[in-house]
Write an enzyme that holds these catalytic residues in place. Structure first.
Site, PDB file in Angstrom:
ATOM      1  N   GLU A  33      44.274  28.146  41.312  1.00 54.64           N
ATOM      2  CA  GLU A  33      44.454  29.572  41.034  1.00 54.64           C
ATOM      3  C   GLU A  33      45.739  30.050  41.696  1.00 54.64           C
ATOM      4  O   GLU A  33      46.064  29.601  42.804  1.00 54.64           O
ATOM      5  CB  GLU A  33      43.265  30.377  41.583  1.00 54.64           C
ATOM      6  CG  GLU A  33      41.933  30.044  40.951  1.00 54.64           C
ATOM      7  CD  GLU A  33      40.763  30.682  41.664  1.00 54.64           C
ATOM      8  OE1 GLU A  33      39.624  30.506  41.202  1.00 54.64           O
ATOM      9  OE2 GLU A  33      40.983  31.353  42.702  1.00 54.64           O
TER      10      GLU A  33
ATOM     11  N   LYS B 281      48.096  32.310  43.946  1.00 52.81           N
ATOM     12  CA  LYS B 281      47.893  33.155  45.129  1.00 52.81           C
ATOM     13  C   LYS B 281      48.877  34.318  45.060  1.00 52.81           C
ATOM     14  O   LYS B 281      50.074  34.152  45.234  1.00 52.81           O
ATOM     15  CB  LYS B 281      48.127  32.339  46.405  1.00 52.81           C
ATOM     16  CG  LYS B 281      48.198  33.166  47.692  1.00 52.81           C
ATOM     17  CD  LYS B 281      46.892  33.851  47.995  1.00 52.81           C
ATOM     18  CE  LYS B 281      46.957  34.592  49.345  1.00 52.81           C
ATOM     19  NZ  LYS B 281      47.806  35.808  49.279  1.00 52.81           N
TER      20      LYS B 281
ATOM     21  N   ARG C  82      43.816  40.617  50.824  1.00 48.84           N
ATOM     22  CA  ARG C  82      42.524  40.015  50.478  1.00 48.84           C
ATOM     23  C   ARG C  82      41.441  41.078  50.655  1.00 48.84           C
ATOM     24  O   ARG C  82      41.430  41.819  51.653  1.00 48.84           O
ATOM     25  CB  ARG C  82      42.263  38.830  51.391  1.00 48.84           C
ATOM     26  CG  ARG C  82      40.932  38.124  51.153  1.00 48.84           C
ATOM     27  CD  ARG C  82      40.975  37.253  49.921  1.00 48.84           C
ATOM     28  NE  ARG C  82      39.709  36.553  49.743  1.00 48.84           N
ATOM     29  CZ  ARG C  82      39.398  35.409  50.336  1.00 48.84           C
ATOM     30  NH1 ARG C  82      40.256  34.836  51.171  1.00 48.84           N
ATOM     31  NH2 ARG C  82      38.229  34.840  50.086  1.00 48.84           N
TER      32      ARG C  82
ATOM     33  N   GLU D 249      42.145  39.905  45.379  1.00 46.29           N
ATOM     34  CA  GLU D 249      43.389  40.272  46.047  1.00 46.29           C
ATOM     35  C   GLU D 249      43.852  41.620  45.510  1.00 46.29           C
ATOM     36  O   GLU D 249      43.999  41.799  44.292  1.00 46.29           O
ATOM     37  CB  GLU D 249      44.459  39.214  45.782  1.00 46.29           C
ATOM     38  CG  GLU D 249      45.637  39.276  46.711  1.00 46.29           C
ATOM     39  CD  GLU D 249      45.442  38.436  47.971  1.00 46.29           C
ATOM     40  OE1 GLU D 249      46.282  38.537  48.885  1.00 46.29           O
ATOM     41  OE2 GLU D 249      44.453  37.679  48.054  1.00 46.29           O
TER      42      GLU D 249
ATOM     43  N   PHE E 297      38.858  36.759  41.850  1.00 46.44           N
ATOM     44  CA  PHE E 297      38.732  35.312  41.681  1.00 46.44           C
ATOM     45  C   PHE E 297      37.363  34.760  42.033  1.00 46.44           C
ATOM     46  O   PHE E 297      37.125  33.553  41.871  1.00 46.44           O
ATOM     47  CB  PHE E 297      39.811  34.556  42.460  1.00 46.44           C
ATOM     48  CG  PHE E 297      39.957  34.934  43.909  1.00 46.44           C
ATOM     49  CD1 PHE E 297      39.006  34.582  44.848  1.00 46.44           C
ATOM     50  CD2 PHE E 297      41.059  35.652  44.330  1.00 46.44           C
ATOM     51  CE1 PHE E 297      39.145  34.922  46.181  1.00 46.44           C
ATOM     52  CE2 PHE E 297      41.220  35.997  45.663  1.00 46.44           C
ATOM     53  CZ  PHE E 297      40.262  35.618  46.592  1.00 46.44           C
TER      54      PHE E 297
ATOM     55  N   ARG F  50      37.456  27.388  56.188  1.00 44.37           N
ATOM     56  CA  ARG F  50      38.663  27.058  55.414  1.00 44.37           C
ATOM     57  C   ARG F  50      38.348  25.893  54.481  1.00 44.37           C
ATOM     58  O   ARG F  50      38.810  24.771  54.675  1.00 44.37           O
ATOM     59  CB  ARG F  50      39.822  26.735  56.354  1.00 44.37           C
ATOM     60  CG  ARG F  50      40.297  27.934  57.163  1.00 44.37           C
ATOM     61  CD  ARG F  50      41.588  27.665  57.905  1.00 44.37           C
ATOM     62  NE  ARG F  50      42.021  28.838  58.660  1.00 44.37           N
ATOM     63  CZ  ARG F  50      42.763  29.824  58.164  1.00 44.37           C
ATOM     64  NH1 ARG F  50      43.175  29.767  56.906  1.00 44.37           N
ATOM     65  NH2 ARG F  50      43.113  30.857  58.920  1.00 44.37           N
TER      66      ARG F  50
ATOM     67  N   LYS G  15      45.654  25.823  50.381  1.00 39.96           N
ATOM     68  CA  LYS G  15      46.689  26.758  49.921  1.00 39.96           C
ATOM     69  C   LYS G  15      48.062  26.135  50.078  1.00 39.96           C
ATOM     70  O   LYS G  15      48.458  25.736  51.183  1.00 39.96           O
ATOM     71  CB  LYS G  15      46.604  28.063  50.724  1.00 39.96           C
ATOM     72  CG  LYS G  15      47.687  29.080  50.390  1.00 39.96           C
ATOM     73  CD  LYS G  15      47.412  30.411  51.066  1.00 39.96           C
ATOM     74  CE  LYS G  15      47.369  30.286  52.576  1.00 39.96           C
ATOM     75  NZ  LYS G  15      47.124  31.590  53.234  1.00 39.96           N
TER      76      LYS G  15
END
Length: 319
Positions: free
Chosen positions: A18, A20, A25, A69, A107, A182, A186
């Site tokens: 996806e 970013k 956020r 986001e 998302f 996590r 990213k």
């Protein structure tokens, strides 16, 4: 759920990608009587985004919890500075929302309209439910693009960074949603450029980070950002170059300490003590796309000193 930074675009079966976007956020709770918008750090944001509150109240059924986001468009790219202005707008936040409306790029779906949590469901299942929920959304609610094609994700990095896409997030299609973990990866779009060293934190004999600048059209050296901590080999290279000019900082263009407002860090920036150095050394650095108001918002990576370049070879600030 959070994403761990990585140095290469991930590979692997069952991986989805996806874009970013460069924004805030936010987790959005559509409750029967109110809308609650929460930042990554748990800070309430709904008072700063009345436009998002209105559209969620109108378009989403009670019980839904969205993850996404917050972004604001300025022409053909997102503008992080307009998001920051919301936080200090006070009574003018409504006017700002009308002038520069926000969008929520969604998302993930963490809870359905029946109130049942979806955290333990696979991402692929949550995505199907989210796609159904956003079948005909208002323009302010955007379903985040997603692909299983790594080459398409690489094309996003090449073609979309000018619009404010700062990287790609890779997720496991079978993965659960793990708050605070996590569990995603990213990868940021980065490029190599140059900047002028105007100061260092730590000691001149043991520098920790670099404070960097570029000249504007009026010939002023403007602060543009700070580096990540230097590695031992980088410190060894830098120390003999810093010490000979350490006392030659009369008329340095930056104040001491560096003003808190210059750091651009939220939520509680503080003045930064540092050692001023003559602005004669050029650093080659690796940066991402988050460049706002003449500054790199994220710390940059120092690569090496460019002894072959003078300060006039460094790209000037535009505008």
């Amino acid at each position: 759920m959070l994403a761990k930074p990585v140095d290469a675009l991930p590979r692997g079966a069952g991986c989805v990608f996806e874009p970013k976007f460069d924004g805030f956020r936010a987790v959005v709770f559509r409750q029967p009587e109110q809308i609650f918008v929460q930042s990554r750090a748990g800070r309430p944001l709904h008072g700063y985004f009345p436009d998002i509150v209105r559209v969620v109240r109108t378009a989403m059924p009670p019980g839904v919890v969205l993850d996404g986001e917050l972004i604001i468009w300025a022409g053909d790219r997102t503008d992080f500075g307009l998001l920051q202005r919301r936080l200090g707008a006070g009574s003018t936040v409504g006017r700002l929302a009308r002038q520069h409306p926000a969008h929520l790029v969604v998302f993930d779906l963490l809870q359905g309209s029946d109130g049942a949590p979806l955290l333990n469901r696979p991402l692929a299942e949550r995505r199907r439910a989210l796609t159904e929920l956003l079948t005909d959304p208002p323009p302010e609610l955007v379903l985040c693009p997603q692909t299983t094609d790594r080459e398409e994700a690489a094309e996003w990095l090449r073609g979309w960074h000018a619009a404010g896409v700062e990287g790609v997030v890779a997720k496991g299609a079978s993965g659960r949603y793990l708050p605070g973990r996590r569990g995603w990866l990213k990868y940021r779009h980065r490029t190599t450029t140059e900047a002028i060293i105007g100061g260092v934190t730590g000691q001149l004999g043991q520098p920790e980070t670099l404070l960097l600048g570029r000249y504007d059209a009026q010939g002023r050296l403007r602060y543009t950002g700070r580096s990540h901590p230097l590695r031992a080999a980088q410190r060894r290279e830098l120390i003999p170059l810093l010490l000979p000019g350490a006392a030659q900082t009369t008329g340095h263009p930056w104040p001491q300490p560096l003003p808190a407002a210059w750091s651009g860090q939220l939520p509680h920036p503080e003045p930064l003590p540092y050692h001023q150095v003559p602005p004669v050394l050029v650093a080659e650095i690796s940066v991402d796309t988050a460049f706002e108001q003449h500054r790199w918002r994220h710390r940059v990576h120092h690569l090496r000193i460019r002894m072959d370049l003078g300060v006039d070879d460094v790209p000037p600030l535009a505008g």
